[in-house]
Scaffold this motif. Sequence first.
Motif, short mmCIF file in Angstrom:
data_model
loop_
_atom_site.label_atom_id
_atom_site.label_comp_id
_atom_site.label_asym_id
_atom_site.label_seq_id
_atom_site.Cartn_x
_atom_site.Cartn_y
_atom_site.Cartn_z
N LEU A 43 27.44 -5.92 10.07
CA LEU A 43 27.41 -5.77 8.61
C LEU A 43 26.93 -4.37 8.25
O LEU A 43 27.41 -3.76 7.30
CB LEU A 43 26.51 -6.84 7.97
N ASP A 44 25.98 -3.86 9.04
CA ASP A 44 25.54 -2.48 8.82
C ASP A 44 26.67 -1.50 9.07
O ASP A 44 26.88 -0.55 8.33
CB ASP A 44 24.37 -2.13 9.76
N LYS A 45 27.41 -1.75 10.16
CA LYS A 45 28.47 -0.82 10.53
C LYS A 45 29.57 -0.76 9.49
O LYS A 45 30.20 0.28 9.30
CB LYS A 45 29.08 -1.21 11.88
N VAL A 46 29.84 -1.89 8.82
CA VAL A 46 30.87 -1.85 7.78
C VAL A 46 30.24 -1.48 6.43
O VAL A 46 30.85 -1.64 5.39
CB VAL A 46 31.66 -3.18 7.65
N ARG A 47 28.98 -1.00 6.49
CA ARG A 47 28.27 -0.45 5.34
C ARG A 47 28.08 -1.47 4.22
O ARG A 47 28.42 -1.25 3.06
CB ARG A 47 29.02 0.77 4.80
N ILE A 48 27.53 -2.61 4.62
CA ILE A 48 27.15 -3.60 3.60
C ILE A 48 25.65 -3.49 3.39
O ILE A 48 24.89 -3.64 4.34
CB ILE A 48 27.56 -5.01 4.05
N PRO A 49 25.23 -3.19 2.16
CA PRO A 49 23.80 -3.07 1.91
C PRO A 49 23.11 -4.44 1.96
O PRO A 49 23.76 -5.46 1.72
CB PRO A 49 23.72 -2.47 0.51
N GLY A 105 35.48 -6.08 -2.60
CA GLY A 105 35.34 -5.08 -1.55
C GLY A 105 34.38 -5.53 -0.46
O GLY A 105 34.63 -5.35 0.73
N MET A 106 33.27 -6.14 -0.89
CA MET A 106 32.29 -6.66 0.07
C MET A 106 32.89 -7.74 0.95
O MET A 106 32.67 -7.77 2.16
CB MET A 106 31.12 -7.31 -0.70
N ARG A 107 33.65 -8.63 0.30
CA ARG A 107 34.26 -9.72 1.07
C ARG A 107 35.21 -9.16 2.12
O ARG A 107 35.24 -9.64 3.24
CB ARG A 107 35.04 -10.65 0.13
N GLN A 108 35.97 -8.11 1.75
CA GLN A 108 36.90 -7.56 2.73
C GLN A 108 36.13 -6.90 3.87
O GLN A 108 36.54 -6.96 5.01
CB GLN A 108 37.87 -6.59 2.05
N ARG A 109 34.98 -6.30 3.56
CA ARG A 109 34.16 -5.73 4.64
C ARG A 109 33.63 -6.82 5.56
O ARG A 109 33.57 -6.64 6.78
CB ARG A 109 32.97 -5.00 4.03
N VAL A 110 33.23 -7.95 4.95
CA VAL A 110 32.76 -9.07 5.77
C VAL A 110 33.90 -9.52 6.68
O VAL A 110 33.71 -9.76 7.87
CB VAL A 110 32.27 -10.23 4.89
N MET A 111 35.10 -9.62 6.10
CA MET A 111 36.26 -10.03 6.87
C MET A 111 36.47 -9.09 8.06
O MET A 111 36.76 -9.53 9.18
CB MET A 111 37.48 -10.01 5.94
N ILE A 112 36.31 -7.79 7.82
CA ILE A 112 36.49 -6.82 8.90
C ILE A 112 35.38 -6.97 9.94
O ILE A 112 35.63 -6.98 11.16
CB ILE A 112 36.52 -5.39 8.34
N ALA A 113 34.15 -7.13 9.45
CA ALA A 113 33.02 -7.30 10.38
C ALA A 113 33.25 -8.53 11.26
O ALA A 113 33.03 -8.50 12.47
CB ALA A 113 31.72 -7.44 9.60
N MET A 114 33.75 -9.62 10.65
CA MET A 114 34.01 -10.84 11.42
C MET A 114 35.06 -10.59 12.49
O MET A 114 34.95 -11.09 13.61
CB MET A 114 34.50 -11.95 10.48
N ALA A 115 36.09 -9.81 12.12
CA ALA A 115 37.15 -9.54 13.08
C ALA A 115 36.65 -8.66 14.22
O ALA A 115 37.11 -8.77 15.35
CB ALA A 115 38.33 -8.88 12.37
N MET A 116 35.68 -7.78 13.92
CA MET A 116 35.23 -6.81 14.91
C MET A 116 34.09 -7.31 15.79
O MET A 116 33.73 -6.65 16.76
CB MET A 116 34.79 -5.52 14.21
N LEU A 117 33.50 -8.47 15.44
CA LEU A 117 32.30 -8.96 16.13
C LEU A 117 32.40 -8.91 17.64
O LEU A 117 31.46 -8.52 18.33
CB LEU A 117 32.01 -10.40 15.69
N THR A 122 44.23 -4.13 1.97
CA THR A 122 43.64 -3.52 0.78
C THR A 122 44.46 -3.80 -0.48
O THR A 122 44.16 -3.27 -1.53
CB THR A 122 43.53 -2.00 0.95
N THR A 123 45.46 -4.67 -0.36
CA THR A 123 46.36 -4.87 -1.50
C THR A 123 45.64 -5.46 -2.70
O THR A 123 45.96 -5.14 -3.85
CB THR A 123 47.52 -5.78 -1.07
N ALA A 124 44.66 -6.33 -2.46
CA ALA A 124 43.99 -6.98 -3.58
C ALA A 124 42.83 -6.15 -4.12
O ALA A 124 42.11 -6.59 -5.00
CB ALA A 124 43.49 -8.36 -3.15
N LEU A 125 42.66 -4.94 -3.60
CA LEU A 125 41.45 -4.19 -3.96
C LEU A 125 41.76 -3.01 -4.88
O LEU A 125 42.88 -2.51 -4.93
CB LEU A 125 40.79 -3.67 -2.68
N ASP A 126 40.73 -2.54 -5.58
CA ASP A 126 40.87 -1.35 -6.42
C ASP A 126 40.99 -0.10 -5.56
O ASP A 126 40.55 -0.08 -4.42
CB ASP A 126 39.64 -1.22 -7.32
#
Lengths: 307, 607
Positions: free
Chosen positions: B139-145, B161-173, B185-189
């Motif tokens: 979670l730190d690595k994907v820069r979640i405070p 954005g946070m949820r997508q980072r969590v999703m990435i962190a989960m995939a990278m575990l 990133t399609t659903a993101l600003d």
Amino acid sequence: MLTYALRRLLTTIPVLWVAITACFFILRLAPGGPFDGERPLPDAIRQNLAAHYNLDRSLVEQYLIYLGKLLKGDLGPSFINQDFTVVEQLMIGLPYTLTVGGTAFLLSIVAGISAGILGYMYRNSFPDYLLGIVVLTGLVLPNFLLAPIFQLIFGLKLEWLPVGGWGGGAAVNIVLPVVVLALPHVARISRLTRASMIEVMHSHYIRTARSRGLSKASIIWRHALKPTLTPVVSYLGPAAGFLLTGSLVVETIFGLPGIGRYFINAALNRDYGMVLGTVIFYMILIVVLNLVVDVLYAWLDPRVRST
Amino acid sequence: MSDVKRPVLDVRNLHVRFRTSDGIVEAVRGINASVGAGECLGVVGESGSGKSQSFLAILGLLAGNAEVSGRVDFTGTSLLDLSETALNRLRGSRLAMIFQDPLTGLTPHVSIGRQMREIVQTHLHHSVRDADRLCLDWLDKVRIPEAAHRLTQYPHELSGGMRQRVMIAMAMLCEPVLLIADEPTTALDVTIQADILDLMDDLRREHGTALVLITHDMGVVARMCDRVHVMRDGEYVEEGSCEDVFYRAKHDYTKMLLEAVPRIILTGHPAGDVSTGQPMPVKTVLQVRNLCVSYPMQRIWFNRRRELRAVEDIGFDLHAGETLGVVGESGCGKSTLARAILQLIEPSSGSVKLLGHELTTLDKQGLKNFRQQAQIVFQDPLASLDPSMTIGDSIQEPLRVFEPGLHRSVRTRRLAEMMERVGLSWSLVNRYPHELSGGQNQRVGIARAMISMPRLLICDEAVSALDVSIQAQIMDLLRDLQREFGLSLIFISHDLSVIWKLSDRILVMYLGSVVELASRDALFNRPQHPYTQQLVSAVPVPDPQVERKRHRIKLQGELSSPMDAGARLRFLPSRRTQLATDYVPQLNERFPGHFVAEHDPLEQLLV
């Protein structure tokens, strides 16, 4: 969470009041009264009785008196069984009704959900079809028909179970009434669970869980079960209501000394106090069960919790 | 190009067929692809091209009615021959996937911590404490405070954005060797999209993960990919290095895709091309002043009732034949503004004048008359049409309302004219919305809005749900209609390149307020407000050389909640310290016609 439960509790008070008021006046609108027998009573006795039960006052006054007593937890006297108050009579019947009703409720939930999950796992194959047939039987046969059929098969033909009676609370005596009461709800809950689980298993988060290499068991158990149960839980509140009304009939058929029997007798005899008392008691029970369901809902779904 | 190594994933002659009630549908027809360690392979195509299906098939994630054939070699293992159990050992550990929508993609009923821990325990058999440490680490690595706190939260409590980072962190575990990202990133600003893309690029570099990026966005491809496959109707029509595909495209479909993407062309001159300036004389169609919309929030016990200020003190003029682009990130109040202008929701205060008539004080009948003059087109073309009405009935419904005396034959004639005008064949008149494509349905929506000959048309994300080629057609249609009828347009979008293509002037919104309002060329060539600068610098450009050399401006903080009063001062932190969180940044005219909200100097806001 606590705030949520408290707020729900507060909103049930006006609901109860409206229901009590409606029952009170509808009952009085019905023709006849508790003291209209085959032979009319002499006028003097009639007047004394009416005065004793406040029946000589205006309907609105009677209503206010009733509400006042109700606030103190007094459901008033029975108009027919003069030796008992309504509360006393209810307390006599309650243990029987709660035992049968509660067991049936638990059986509906456990058996219904398990059958639903099995139905999902073996969907469109033999076990699913078999469950479907059993379930359909439970749905189409009304309890006043199912009960005698079971009595005939398991009581008279096979002689496995007693046909009726309380039997000092022996387990064998309550098997048939519980099964008859629970069967339609097992049926509905299992169908709900099966359909809901099929939908949930198609959702994106289940696909994510599968892409993470989780086993099928842990996907169903940890990711799919809670969302699956959401519609099932919404059904539990009404189901509790159906169970209670069903218990009136089933208790009479199996000759159980629960409050159902009192209720039917009281209604036939225009025993205002007894009928209202039973109705109020059932209402409180249903309201409480619905509250439990709402709290359960919040436990199941974190999104409900935060709003 | 990376040196020739043994590929991590090698796909040969992959076919995917679905058995449906209409017979067998061939979704993927014999594709070949391979990706090596540390390499990024892009798969582009429009919806329905089979780009997602092919990679879901590789992971065995397709529905039960799918038949997959071909050969898929993953680091020496043939994936299609594996049992479910053997596949489960690879999925989530050596081979991971990220999905598009992080809200529906994470189980809503399970906390972030449990969802992450479960993966670690399944694949690495860590103890709870070790698992937690690994999760926090990622979670730190994907820069979640506040990572530790996030573990106890549920997906709905985090931003997109946070949820997508969590999703990435989960995939990278479990540090996979191959990461497949399906429209990550399609659903993101845009600004969050830029962050997420940077993050994935960093992970690829640091961990040597092979990356497959499935997307429809040519800008994202230009930025991320080494090699690109262009997919259409289940086949790859073009493949090659990123540069080859962008600069030397061979297939017509690729060329069409590249041409359809709106490109922001910066001239460097804020005044833009003077000859295409506004036509004279200027007539004001819409005048908005001090418009505010606030929603009451639910009161908890006896706390003071709070308000969500969705739109705050917005004012602008719109001239005849002009297009005003409204841009901002999700939740900034763009749609609320549109609805308040049309009186679809009641503004809390302020004034809206259409053709000189005040709208906020109109009664029901007055509003009905005014609606003939002002119409709206919504984002989801299918959902905004009545499913039980034929499209002919939908399109002519406004005529029945506004001109009830019209003879049937006249109505039919006008319906036929309008359908022809928006490019709908007359043979579709008795069809239902679900029988039409998204682009056709959006044409129906536009025809329905235009048939009453309005003076003002508001398009609320009207092209966002469409594929780029369709998007380009719809934008051309809107521009033609505007020229023909002298229509004033308010075009709302989160997509800056779409806004660029259509707008004369642009209004940038942040948390309900205007941060910048200027002509298109001034805004893109000389953005003044740090927020606008950040937005402009974050838009992906469909040109690999430009895209890779670009400097991106990153500001502190994410998009804050509109409930948070201090968030308004994100660009004016110097005011925030003075106990005055109620302060509203003022809009000043910095250049003629170029309005900018107060802000601190950019240097103080950078990360």
